[in-house]
Design an enzyme around this catalytic site. Structure first.
Site, PDB file in Angstrom:
ATOM      1  N   SER A  12       0.823  -1.224   0.000  1.00  0.00           N
ATOM      2  CA  SER A  12       0.000   0.000   0.000  1.00  0.00           C
ATOM      3  C   SER A  12       0.849   1.263   0.000  1.00  0.00           C
ATOM      4  O   SER A  12       0.471   2.287   0.550  1.00  0.00           O
ATOM      5  CB  SER A  12      -0.917  -0.002   1.227  1.00  0.00           C
ATOM      6  N   ALA A  14       3.595   3.881  -2.522  1.00  0.00           N
ATOM      7  CA  ALA A  14       3.429   4.704  -3.731  1.00  0.00           C
ATOM      8  C   ALA A  14       3.150   3.856  -4.968  1.00  0.00           C
ATOM      9  O   ALA A  14       2.273   4.180  -5.765  1.00  0.00           O
ATOM     10  CB  ALA A  14       4.672   5.560  -3.946  1.00  0.00           C
ATOM     11  N   ALA A  15       3.882   2.759  -5.146  1.00  0.00           N
ATOM     12  CA  ALA A  15       3.709   1.936  -6.353  1.00  0.00           C
ATOM     13  C   ALA A  15       2.352   1.234  -6.346  1.00  0.00           C
ATOM     14  O   ALA A  15       1.614   1.264  -7.343  1.00  0.00           O
ATOM     15  CB  ALA A  15       4.839   0.912  -6.461  1.00  0.00           C
ATOM     16  N   LYS A  34       0.641  -5.172   4.653  1.00  0.00           N
ATOM     17  CA  LYS A  34       1.212  -6.123   5.615  1.00  0.00           C
ATOM     18  C   LYS A  34       0.848  -5.754   7.052  1.00  0.00           C
ATOM     19  O   LYS A  34       0.640  -6.607   7.905  1.00  0.00           O
ATOM     20  CB  LYS A  34       2.724  -6.120   5.445  1.00  0.00           C
ATOM     21  N   THR A  42       7.311   4.386   1.624  1.00  0.00           N
ATOM     22  CA  THR A  42       6.883   5.661   1.033  1.00  0.00           C
ATOM     23  C   THR A  42       6.729   6.737   2.102  1.00  0.00           C
ATOM     24  O   THR A  42       7.224   7.859   1.954  1.00  0.00           O
ATOM     25  CB  THR A  42       5.551   5.488   0.268  1.00  0.00           C
ATOM     26  N   ALA A  45       9.940   8.480   3.244  1.00  0.00           N
ATOM     27  CA  ALA A  45      10.834   9.169   2.300  1.00  0.00           C
ATOM     28  C   ALA A  45      10.870  10.669   2.607  1.00  0.00           C
ATOM     29  O   ALA A  45       9.863  11.354   2.490  1.00  0.00           O
ATOM     30  CB  ALA A  45      10.354   8.932   0.871  1.00  0.00           C
ATOM     31  N   GLN A  46      12.039  11.160   3.026  1.00  0.00           N
ATOM     32  CA  GLN A  46      12.153  12.578   3.395  1.00  0.00           C
ATOM     33  C   GLN A  46      12.419  13.456   2.179  1.00  0.00           C
ATOM     34  O   GLN A  46      11.877  14.530   2.029  1.00  0.00           O
ATOM     35  CB  GLN A  46      13.303  12.775   4.384  1.00  0.00           C
ATOM     36  N   HIS A 236      22.645   4.409   2.791  1.00  0.00           N
ATOM     37  CA  HIS A 236      22.548   5.866   2.943  1.00  0.00           C
ATOM     38  C   HIS A 236      23.693   6.295   3.844  1.00  0.00           C
ATOM     39  O   HIS A 236      23.911   5.701   4.895  1.00  0.00           O
ATOM     40  CB  HIS A 236      21.209   6.267   3.561  1.00  0.00           C
ATOM     41  N   ARG A 283      26.082   8.773  -3.387  1.00  0.00           N
ATOM     42  CA  ARG A 283      25.963   8.156  -2.067  1.00  0.00           C
ATOM     43  C   ARG A 283      26.982   7.056  -1.800  1.00  0.00           C
ATOM     44  O   ARG A 283      27.458   6.913  -0.685  1.00  0.00           O
ATOM     45  CB  ARG A 283      24.561   7.554  -1.911  1.00  0.00           C
ATOM     46  N   HIS A 344      19.809   1.330   2.838  1.00  0.00           N
ATOM     47  CA  HIS A 344      18.770   2.313   2.536  1.00  0.00           C
ATOM     48  C   HIS A 344      17.863   1.932   1.375  1.00  0.00           C
ATOM     49  O   HIS A 344      16.700   2.285   1.364  1.00  0.00           O
ATOM     50  CB  HIS A 344      19.444   3.655   2.237  1.00  0.00           C
ATOM     51  N   ARG A 379      21.319   3.809  -7.199  1.00  0.00           N
ATOM     52  CA  ARG A 379      20.156   4.672  -7.429  1.00  0.00           C
ATOM     53  C   ARG A 379      20.518   6.139  -7.229  1.00  0.00           C
ATOM     54  O   ARG A 379      21.098   6.504  -6.216  1.00  0.00           O
ATOM     55  CB  ARG A 379      19.047   4.296  -6.447  1.00  0.00           C
TER      56      ARG A 379
END
Length: 526
Positions: A12, A14-15, A34, A42, A45-46, A236, A283, A344, A379
């Site tokens: 549940s 963003a995707a 879950k 999601t 995410a800052q 991260h 990163r 991360h 990423r």
């Protein structure tokens, strides 16, 4: 208890919610979470969402930045597809009511490591939470979407589970453990979308939520999907070092707005020793530099210091982080923040095409669970939420366009627990869970060696026997389901890392420090 819907979405975030909202105009969609609906990555995410919106910025520039960060392993056509669809995705989120920060009449854009322009739209320093709230509100308001919380999915229901056994490999839904009733239920559908997130909790230190145990990746692998590039675990560089608070992330944007990395005690700024881009290097470079200094000097952490930018600037740009740190006794307007790298983001995952299709008929995937070719070996900051929106919609579009070819599910056998009993030794699960996370951190972390990877592989082989025996004899519980998936994910990571005989992007091994001339994906076939 059996549930039949037209389309099933697992996850549940963003995707998953993007896929559901795009499908709900025509179809009945069931979304399984879950735990609660905003416990996924999601909401955490800052940073923000990357998109070309600034005058002078171009799609080509965003594509190039993504390819450079991904160390040449990205699929260029996929990168172009995602980048070119970014402004449209931002516009749609605006329509859903996401209150992006503005400056005058334009969206306020911030810059993050690896980006050549300011192109990160954000909501203060809590973008994910605002996006999650807007998507959930829209989903709750849609009569065609049924949201079901507290469903821990165990396995995909495939042709092997049909009452008339078949080896066709179709996916017809899932078996899920209902936390409220402690029973296993069957959910069937014509199409299933995996949006279960990554496998960050295979590591001791992680910014991922507790539920990020690689469930979708492990289930897809067991069902027969190829898995790709699992060796590329993004760490991260700056997670708060605090023994009570396990996974509070200090966003990349703190470095983007002038934060400096220093050695505690001496205050020595060390990034100039490692990279001309200083704190704004990608990163993996920053995480390795911090890891190097921590190991060299025997430190627990390094300092991230933005106090020189002035109190008003810091409070205005980072209100949430400032308030949270104050509650922990750290005033970031005057004090440095103790930070340590932490797992991360999972760059690898279930292999999908541009439509979100996996190798198995009727099964789609989107977001961190997948390997679309967008991220390559590392990423780029703020491309992850973007991938969720673009591929959530792509999967929905493909399902809708090919609905006539998707057969309704046949009769599927119910879950069988006639040969198992209740567990009498939950301590085994806790012990194994802790052991996996510790050896993954020590042996399969930021800097690797073949010897360490082989040690991890031996531990996994021994645990596989133990966990398999346990799973065969006892009724499933959420902890047991997660342990089984954690172990599967750890195995996929180690096997992929041993396979790659070079250092590239996030995979850095002392035994093969050079990067090979050809960039080749690691693809594991079941």
């Amino acid at each position: 208890m059996d549930h039949v819907s037209e389309i099933l979405v697992i996850g549940s975030g963003a995707a998953g919610l993007t896929a559901a909202l795009n499908l709900a105009s025509r179809f009945k969609v069931t979304v399984l979470a879950k735990g609660g609906f905003n416990e996924g990555s999601t909401a955490w995410a800052q940073g923000g969402i990357a998109a070309v919106l600034e005058p002078g910025d171009t799609f080509d520039s965003h594509i190039e930045d993504t390819m450079i960060a991904g160390a040449g392993l990205n699929d260029r056509a996929t990168v172009e597809f995602v980048v070119e669809n970014a402004p449209k995705a931002i516009a749609r989120l605006g329509e859903l009511g996401v209150p992006f920060n503005t400056e005058g009449n334009a969206l306020h854009l911030t810059r993050e490591g690896g980006h050549s322009h300011r192109r990160i739209v954000h909501v203060d320093d809590a973008t994910g939470w605002a996006v999650q709230e807007a998507l959930l509100k829209a989903a709750h308001a849609n009569p065609n979407i049924t949201l079901v919380p507290d469903m821990v999915v165990i396995d995909l229901a495939t042709s092997r589970h049909e009452e008339r056994y078949s080896g066709a490999g179709n996916v017809w839904g899932v078996y899920a453990f209902n936390r409220a009733t402690n029973r296993v239920e069957l959910f069937t559908a014509r199409a299933t979308v995996l949006a279960t997130g990554g496998a960050g909790r295979t590591y001791l230190f992680s910014t991922a939520p507790r539920g990020a145990t690689g469930d979708g990746i492990a289930m897809a692998w067991r069902a027969g999907c190829r898995i790709s590039n699992m060796e590329f675990m993004q760490f991260h560089p700056t997670c708060l070092y605090n023994l009570e608070v396990k996974n509070f992330l200090i966003t990349e944007a703190v470095r983007g707005e002038g934060g400096q990395l220093k050695i505690p005690g001496s205050g020595y700024r060390f990034m100039p020793d490692f990279d001309p881009r200083l704190e704004l290097a990608p990163r993996d470079v920053v995480a390795r530099a911090i890891d190097h200094e921590i190991k060299r000097l025997g430190l627990d952490y390094v300092h991230l210091d933005i106090s020189h930018m002035g109190a008003d600037f810091v409070k205005q740009h980072f209100p949430m982080i400032h308030a949270r740190l104050l509650g922990l006794g750290i005033d970031m307007t005057s004090d440095p923040i103790p930070v340590v790298p932490a797992q991360h983001y999972t760059c690898g995952g279930v292999v999908i095409d541009r439509h979100g299709r996996t190798d198995l008929p009727h099964l789609y995937a989107a977001g961190e669970v997948s390997q679309s070719g967008l991220h390559g070996a590392n990423r780029l900051a703020s491309n992850s939420l973007l991938e969720c929106f673009v591929f959530g919609e792509a999967a929905a579009d493909h399902i809708a366009a090919n609905w006539g070819d998707l057969a309704p599910p046949p009769a599927i056998r119910p879950w069988d627990e006639s040969r198992v009993t209740d567990s009498d030794e939950e301590v085994v699960i806790k012990q194994n869970w802790t052991e996996i996370r510790r050896f993954m951190w020590n042996y399969v972390g930021i800097v690797r060696t073949t010897k360490r990877l082989e040690r991890a592989a031996r531990r996994i082989a021994a645990l596989r026997e133990e966990v398999g025996d346990y799973y065969g004899h006892f009724r499933v519980t959420p902890d047991l389901i997660e342990l089984r998936n954690l172990l599967e994910s750890a195995d996929l990571i180690v096997r992929s890392a041993l396979h790659r005989k070079e250092s590239r992007g996030l995979h850095y091994t002392l035994d093969y420090p050079e990067t090979a001339d050809d960039a080749v994906d690691t693809i594991l076939v079941p």
